[in-house]
Design a protein around this motif. Structure first.
Motif, PDB file in Angstrom:
ATOM      1  N   LEU A 191       0.834  -1.211   0.000  1.00 18.16           N
ATOM      2  CA  LEU A 191       0.000   0.000   0.000  1.00 18.16           C
ATOM      3  C   LEU A 191       0.872   1.266   0.000  1.00 18.16           C
ATOM      4  CD1 LEU A 191      -2.658   1.524   0.177  1.00 18.16           C
ATOM      5  CD2 LEU A 191      -2.655   1.169   2.651  1.00 18.16           C
ATOM      6  N   ASN A 192       1.829   1.319   0.927  1.00 21.62           N
ATOM      7  CA  ASN A 192       2.647   2.533   1.044  1.00 21.62           C
ATOM      8  C   ASN A 192       3.485   2.784  -0.206  1.00 21.62           C
ATOM      9  OD1 ASN A 192       1.654   3.025   3.578  1.00 21.62           O
ATOM     10  ND2 ASN A 192       3.349   2.031   4.637  1.00 21.62           N
ATOM     11  N   THR A 193       4.079   1.730  -0.752  1.00 20.38           N
ATOM     12  CA  THR A 193       4.968   1.928  -1.902  1.00 20.38           C
ATOM     13  C   THR A 193       4.175   2.160  -3.194  1.00 20.38           C
ATOM     14  OG1 THR A 193       5.219  -0.474  -2.078  1.00 20.38           O
ATOM     15  CG2 THR A 193       6.957   0.703  -0.925  1.00 20.38           C
ATOM     16  N   THR A 194       2.962   1.636  -3.280  1.00 15.57           N
ATOM     17  CA  THR A 194       2.137   1.935  -4.464  1.00 15.57           C
ATOM     18  C   THR A 194       1.736   3.411  -4.435  1.00 15.57           C
ATOM     19  OG1 THR A 194       1.287  -0.327  -4.439  1.00 15.57           O
ATOM     20  CG2 THR A 194       0.104   1.247  -5.803  1.00 15.57           C
ATOM     21  N   ARG A 195       1.363   3.890  -3.246  1.00 16.51           N
ATOM     22  CA  ARG A 195       1.036   5.326  -3.113  1.00 16.51           C
ATOM     23  C   ARG A 195       2.239   6.179  -3.521  1.00 16.51           C
ATOM     24  NH1 ARG A 195      -2.003   4.983   2.499  1.00 16.51           N
ATOM     25  NH2 ARG A 195      -4.145   5.183   1.802  1.00 16.51           N
ATOM     26  N   LYS A 196       3.403   5.769  -3.048  1.00 17.56           N
ATOM     27  CA  LYS A 196       4.628   6.524  -3.323  1.00 17.56           C
ATOM     28  C   LYS A 196       4.961   6.486  -4.828  1.00 17.56           C
ATOM     29  CE  LYS A 196       8.326   8.772  -1.977  1.00 17.56           C
ATOM     30  NZ  LYS A 196       8.248  10.113  -1.446  1.00 17.56           N
ATOM     31  N   THR A 197       4.715   5.329  -5.465  1.00 21.35           N
ATOM     32  CA  THR A 197       4.952   5.190  -6.913  1.00 21.35           C
ATOM     33  C   THR A 197       4.157   6.255  -7.675  1.00 21.35           C
ATOM     34  OG1 THR A 197       5.330   2.807  -6.733  1.00 21.35           O
ATOM     35  CG2 THR A 197       4.653   3.628  -8.893  1.00 21.35           C
ATOM     36  N   ILE A 198       2.883   6.370  -7.338  1.00 23.22           N
ATOM     37  CA  ILE A 198       2.019   7.338  -8.021  1.00 23.22           C
ATOM     38  C   ILE A 198       2.509   8.763  -7.755  1.00 23.22           C
ATOM     39  CG2 ILE A 198      -0.348   8.258  -8.131  1.00 23.22           C
ATOM     40  CD1 ILE A 198      -1.223   5.364  -7.210  1.00 23.22           C
ATOM     41  N   GLU A 199       2.843   9.026  -6.487  1.00 24.38           N
ATOM     42  CA  GLU A 199       3.293  10.375  -6.113  1.00 24.38           C
ATOM     43  C   GLU A 199       4.568  10.759  -6.876  1.00 24.38           C
ATOM     44  OE1 GLU A 199       4.127  10.879  -1.842  1.00 24.38           O
ATOM     45  OE2 GLU A 199       5.605  12.349  -2.505  1.00 24.38           O
ATOM     46  N   ILE A 200       5.508   9.819  -6.984  1.00 28.85           N
ATOM     47  CA  ILE A 200       6.772  10.117  -7.672  1.00 28.85           C
ATOM     48  C   ILE A 200       6.516  10.435  -9.148  1.00 28.85           C
ATOM     49  CG2 ILE A 200       8.911   9.047  -8.525  1.00 28.85           C
ATOM     50  CD1 ILE A 200       9.329   7.824  -5.821  1.00 28.85           C
ATOM     51  N   TYR A 201       5.667   9.628  -9.794  1.00 25.52           N
ATOM     52  CA  TYR A 201       5.388   9.897 -11.220  1.00 25.52           C
ATOM     53  C   TYR A 201       4.620  11.200 -11.408  1.00 25.52           C
ATOM     54  CZ  TYR A 201       7.483   5.813 -13.309  1.00 25.52           C
ATOM     55  OH  TYR A 201       8.406   4.912 -13.761  1.00 25.52           O
ATOM     56  N   ARG A 202       3.795  11.540 -10.423  1.00 22.04           N
ATOM     57  CA  ARG A 202       3.028  12.780 -10.528  1.00 22.04           C
ATOM     58  C   ARG A 202       3.929  14.004 -10.349  1.00 22.04           C
ATOM     59  NH1 ARG A 202      -2.400  11.967  -7.256  1.00 22.04           N
ATOM     60  NH2 ARG A 202      -3.075  10.615  -8.935  1.00 22.04           N
ATOM     61  N   CYS A 203       4.918  13.871  -9.486  1.00 18.12           N
ATOM     62  CA  CYS A 203       5.747  15.031  -9.124  1.00 18.12           C
ATOM     63  C   CYS A 203       6.950  15.233 -10.029  1.00 18.12           C
ATOM     64  CB  CYS A 203       6.229  14.916  -7.681  1.00 18.12           C
ATOM     65  SG  CYS A 203       4.893  14.912  -6.508  1.00 18.12           S
ATOM     66  N   HIS A 204       7.344  14.203 -10.777  1.00 13.27           N
ATOM     67  CA  HIS A 204       8.529  14.341 -11.624  1.00 13.27           C
ATOM     68  C   HIS A 204       8.135  14.223 -13.094  1.00 13.27           C
ATOM     69  CE1 HIS A 204      10.205  13.271  -7.738  1.00 13.27           C
ATOM     70  NE2 HIS A 204      11.238  13.995  -8.111  1.00 13.27           N
ATOM     71  N   ASP A 205       8.232  15.344 -13.785  1.00 16.86           N
ATOM     72  CA  ASP A 205       7.863  15.362 -15.199  1.00 16.86           C
ATOM     73  C   ASP A 205       9.030  14.804 -16.002  1.00 16.86           C
ATOM     74  OD1 ASP A 205       6.945  15.839 -17.680  1.00 16.86           O
ATOM     75  OD2 ASP A 205       6.544  17.976 -17.400  1.00 16.86           O
ATOM     76  N   ILE A 206       8.917  13.532 -16.428  1.00 16.93           N
ATOM     77  CA  ILE A 206      10.062  12.930 -17.114  1.00 16.93           C
ATOM     78  C   ILE A 206      10.143  13.370 -18.580  1.00 16.93           C
ATOM     79  CG2 ILE A 206      10.428  10.929 -15.637  1.00 16.93           C
ATOM     80  CD1 ILE A 206       8.743   9.268 -17.472  1.00 16.93           C
ATOM     81  N   TYR A 207       9.070  13.947 -19.095  1.00 19.12           N
ATOM     82  CA  TYR A 207       9.115  14.442 -20.467  1.00 19.12           C
ATOM     83  C   TYR A 207       8.839  15.938 -20.495  1.00 19.12           C
ATOM     84  CZ  TYR A 207       8.925   9.518 -21.754  1.00 19.12           C
ATOM     85  OH  TYR A 207       9.187   8.180 -21.883  1.00 19.12           O
TER      86      TYR A 207
END
Lengths: 221, 83
Positions: B40-56
């Motif tokens: 649960l915690n790491t899935t939440r963190k996965t989403i947060e990281i992708y939301r906060c870091h614009d890779i493109y």
């Protein structure tokens, strides 16, 4: 039964509606505002689907031009942004078809397997694990990890979790059912989580003194 | 709640669309199951990281160039339609 709040939300017109009306009335500066508002999102979505910078730039331009040409067909039943995203997704898929001549391209590629529907790695992550990497390293990790997902999962994750569309809007945009979007989203989230664990796991004292897990040191294999 | 049942509601948990009753069952399960808590915690963190870091992320110069090209094409289309 709708609540008072939801009725208010339905009756409140989205600010884009007024801009669209102005464009229809011949005010092209209103379209300039709409393009400015959504150009970065459209570029990101196109890049995630085409995986090619040049194609993403072309898709972004073509999508905005197509939207401008077809603005009379925009019914206002969905948000302008969702309508725009649908055009960009279709343009991106067309671009992929051109690149892979003779091969079909669909949102269903590689998704007919049960693989990746269960988490496999239960290692906990370090606190704020992204801080253990430079911005460039983190960009490489996130890019490589999401590119490894089947396209049908990647696009659902990007629209729903990165670009903030609702489940229903994602379904409408991709021509999928709501249960299909939910199933793909869960598997996309779990697979990304599993793959990121390779980089972000909490280091035990023994592991910390062993090989580093930064990119280029074999952690991605 | 079993681990499989937890996975079935994981997305609803992340989207905070579960009932108070289910939340209570979830909390009981998470107190006993370290694996599901990590998921649960790491899935939440996965989403947060992708939301906060614009890779493109599009550099400002490229954004301006593409923006100008789009508006030029739309303007041309408008003139052609009125010609």
């Amino acid at each position: 039964m709708p609540t008072i709040q939801s009725i208010a939300e339905v009756n409140e017109p989205h600010p884009d509606v007024a801009l669209v009306e102005r464009v229809r009335g011949g005010d092209i500066s209103a379209y300039d505002t709409l393009v400015r508002k959504y150009e970065r999102q459209l570029f990101r979505i196109a890049q995630h689907i085409t995986q090619n910078r040049e194609d993403a730039e072309d898709v972004m331009q073509d999508a905005f031009l197509k939207a401008y040409e077809k603005l009379d067909q925009f019914q206002g039943n969905s948000k302008f942004y969702t309508w725009l995203v649908r055009i960009a997704v279709n343009e991106s898929l067309m671009r992929l078809r051109k690149r892979r001549t003779g091969k079909t391209v669909s949102m269903d590629e590689d998704v007919q397997t049960e693989e990746g529907s269960m988490p496999r790695d239960f290692a906990d992550w370090a606190p704020n694990p992204e801080q253990n990497f430079t911005q460039t390293e983190l960009g490489e990790i996130l890019g490589k990890t999401i590119q490894g997902l089947p396209q049908g999962f990647r696009v659902v994750f990007v629209l729903r979790d990165v670009e903030g569309l609702s489940t229903e809007e994602t379904a409408e945009t991709l021509g999928l059912s709501v249960p299909a979007v939910k199933s793909r989203l869960l598997r996309a989230r779990l697979q990304l989580r599993d793959r990121l664990t390779r980089y972000f796991r909490k280091k035990t004292p023994a592991a910390a003194s062993a090989a580093d897990t930064k990119p280029g040191n074999g952690a991605e294999k | 709640m079993t681990c499989r049942e937890f996975l079935e509601i994981l997305d609803d948990v992340i989207d905070e669309s579960i009932s108070a009753e289910t939340r209570a069952e979830l909390e009981t399960h998470l107190r006993k199951c370290g694996h599901c808590k990590v998921v649960l915690n790491t899935t939440r963190k996965t989403i947060e990281i992708y939301r906060c870091h614009d890779i493109y992320e599009l550099p400002a110069d490229d954004t301006d160039r593409l923006h100008a090209a789009i508006m030029e094409r739309c303007q041309k289309k408008r003139c052609d339609d009125h010609a």
